[in-house]
Design a protein around this motif. Structure first.
Motif, PDB file in Angstrom:
ATOM      1  N   TRP A 114      13.442  52.416  92.867  1.00 54.38           N
ATOM      2  CA  TRP A 114      13.641  53.378  92.141  1.00 54.38           C
ATOM      3  C   TRP A 114      14.169  54.183  91.055  1.00 54.38           C
ATOM      4  CZ3 TRP A 114      16.458  58.434  93.351  1.00 54.38           C
ATOM      5  CH2 TRP A 114      16.863  57.498  95.130  1.00 54.38           C
ATOM      6  N   GLN A 115      15.731  53.680  91.840  1.00 49.48           N
ATOM      7  CA  GLN A 115      16.973  53.939  90.954  1.00 49.48           C
ATOM      8  C   GLN A 115      16.744  53.576  89.671  1.00 49.48           C
ATOM      9  OE1 GLN A 115      20.293  55.021  92.259  1.00 49.48           O
ATOM     10  NE2 GLN A 115      20.380  55.173  94.751  1.00 49.48           N
ATOM     11  N   TRP A 116      16.033  52.231  89.352  1.00 45.85           N
ATOM     12  CA  TRP A 116      16.412  51.803  87.945  1.00 45.85           C
ATOM     13  C   TRP A 116      15.477  52.446  86.911  1.00 45.85           C
ATOM     14  CZ3 TRP A 116      14.796  45.939  89.262  1.00 45.85           C
ATOM     15  CH2 TRP A 116      15.887  45.414  90.251  1.00 45.85           C
ATOM     16  N   GLU A 117      14.561  53.480  87.554  1.00 41.14           N
ATOM     17  CA  GLU A 117      14.444  54.220  85.888  1.00 41.14           C
ATOM     18  C   GLU A 117      14.870  56.040  86.350  1.00 41.14           C
ATOM     19  OE1 GLU A 117       9.556  53.591  87.159  1.00 41.14           O
ATOM     20  OE2 GLU A 117      10.587  51.541  87.397  1.00 41.14           O
ATOM     21  N   GLY A 118      15.347  55.605  87.074  1.00 33.23           N
ATOM     22  CA  GLY A 118      16.603  57.171  86.636  1.00 33.23           C
ATOM     23  C   GLY A 118      15.504  58.229  87.138  1.00 33.23           C
ATOM     24  N   HIS A 119      14.926  58.447  88.649  1.00 35.93           N
ATOM     25  CA  HIS A 119      14.841  59.278  89.053  1.00 35.93           C
ATOM     26  C   HIS A 119      15.652  60.086  90.385  1.00 35.93           C
ATOM     27  CE1 HIS A 119      10.930  58.547  88.001  1.00 35.93           C
ATOM     28  NE2 HIS A 119      10.568  57.196  88.177  1.00 35.93           N
ATOM     29  N   LYS A 120      15.621  60.929  89.922  1.00 37.00           N
ATOM     30  CA  LYS A 120      16.380  61.667  91.479  1.00 37.00           C
ATOM     31  C   LYS A 120      15.859  61.573  92.973  1.00 37.00           C
ATOM     32  CE  LYS A 120      18.668  65.485  89.162  1.00 37.00           C
ATOM     33  NZ  LYS A 120      18.307  65.623  87.752  1.00 37.00           N
ATOM     34  N   GLU A 121      16.455  61.838  93.157  1.00 35.58           N
ATOM     35  CA  GLU A 121      16.293  60.858  94.650  1.00 35.58           C
ATOM     36  C   GLU A 121      15.048  62.137  95.685  1.00 35.58           C
ATOM     37  OE1 GLU A 121      18.488  61.012  98.226  1.00 35.58           O
ATOM     38  OE2 GLU A 121      18.298  59.102  98.949  1.00 35.58           O
ATOM     39  N   TYR A 125       9.185  55.669 100.529  1.00 38.64           N
ATOM     40  CA  TYR A 125       8.535  56.024  98.729  1.00 38.64           C
ATOM     41  C   TYR A 125      10.022  55.915  97.948  1.00 38.64           C
ATOM     42  CZ  TYR A 125       8.146  59.611  95.870  1.00 38.64           C
ATOM     43  OH  TYR A 125       7.759  61.115  94.552  1.00 38.64           O
ATOM     44  N   HIS A 126      10.832  55.360  98.493  1.00 30.90           N
ATOM     45  CA  HIS A 126      12.319  55.118  97.109  1.00 30.90           C
ATOM     46  C   HIS A 126      12.603  53.946  97.810  1.00 30.90           C
ATOM     47  CE1 HIS A 126      12.994  59.422  98.780  1.00 30.90           C
ATOM     48  NE2 HIS A 126      13.673  59.558  97.507  1.00 30.90           N
ATOM     49  N   HIS A 127      11.387  53.068  96.633  1.00 33.49           N
ATOM     50  CA  HIS A 127      11.151  51.702  97.198  1.00 33.49           C
ATOM     51  C   HIS A 127      12.632  50.713  96.100  1.00 33.49           C
ATOM     52  CE1 HIS A 127       9.315  52.983  92.960  1.00 33.49           C
ATOM     53  NE2 HIS A 127       9.618  51.913  92.732  1.00 33.49           N
TER      54      HIS A 127
END
Ligand SMILES: [Zn+2]
Length: 256
Positions: free
Chosen positions: A200-207, A238-240
């Motif tokens: 999930w972090q690779w796409e720049g999303h906020k937690e 959800y935070h895959h």
């Protein structure tokens, strides 16, 4: 009489709905901690976990949580057990904030696996991961569980590209963008081939953003091979984090 009948029907419907809701969200029993970590844990005294060395850890940390992020920042044992992990079930897209196993009370794991790089390293042994030597903790038989996964998957050469090269096992660090200790710090986690992984972090999303889109390319056969040996998979969050598997036998105890 008619009204009484209707009332009874309503009560039955409400109670069945209540039971259903309880079943689907039922926390994992603390007994699973005892079954998973018999070398360290002696028993339960009401709502306190008793260690073999006499240490007593209340299941509840006694503090109210102020947010979903707070639950991850300072979880207690109850929080660790709050979301059941669906081991050995067909892969599915997790619901919003469904992150079973992502909350790790650091003191609990520090006590078993080591609370410093030197302490953790003293327990690490080399495991043969398809020709690659990786370091894994021998505490709680985590290394043996990883070897068992490798044995199971050795018969499936068509899956090899997902498994190797491993992107890493032991590394004393906090989770990127947070102050939380990573499971890699304790030598109980392995990342598989990043080429076939989604995070999930690779796409720049906020937690805890609502728009984190779920992605996964990891085959179910790989996931089940880990789950049957006591690992949880980051693709069930959800935070895959689909490359990530960690040894958490208190949560993953399915047969598949
Ligand atoms: Zn990882």
């Amino acid at each position: 009489m008619k009204r009484l009948g209707a009332l009874l029907t309503l009560l039955i419907v409400v109670s069945q709905a209540g039971v259903g809701a309880q079943v689907s969200q039922k926390a994992v029993s603390p007994q699973h901690l005892l079954s998973a970590y018999p070398q360290f844990l002696k028993g339960l005294d009401q709502s306190t976990l008793v260690w073999k060395d006499g240490t007593r850890t209340p299941l509840s940390g006694g503090h109210p949580f102020t947010s979903a992020a707070d639950r991850l920042d300072r979880p207690d044992l109850s929080e660790l057990l709050r979301q059941p992990y669906p081991s050995c079930t067909p892969l599915h897209t997790p619901a919003y904030a469904e992150d079973p196993g992502r909350a790790r009370p650091a003191a609990f794991f520090d006590k078993m696996y080591g609370n410093s790089p030197a302490a953790v390293r003293s327990h690490l042994v080399s495991v043969n991961w398809f020709g690659q030597r990786v370091l894994f903790s021998r505490v709680n038989g985590a290394n043996l569980a990883l070897e068992a996964v490798a044995r199971d998957l050795a018969t499936r050469p068509e899956l090899r590209n997902y498994l190797t090269p491993s992107a890493g096992t032991y590394l004393w660090r906090v989770v990127a963008g947070s102050g939380r200790q990573s499971a890699h710090s304790w030598g109980i986690a392995i990342d598989l081939n990043t080429r076939y992984s989604d995070y999930w972090q690779w796409e720049g999303h906020k937690e805890f953003a609502r728009n984190i889109g779920y992605k996964n390319r990891m085959p179910q056969a790989v996931v089940w091979a880990f789950e049957r040996h006591g690992f949880v998979w980051g693709g069930r969050w959800y935070h895959h984090d689909t490359m990530h598997f960690e040894f958490r036998p208190e949560l993953s105890f399915g047969a598949c």
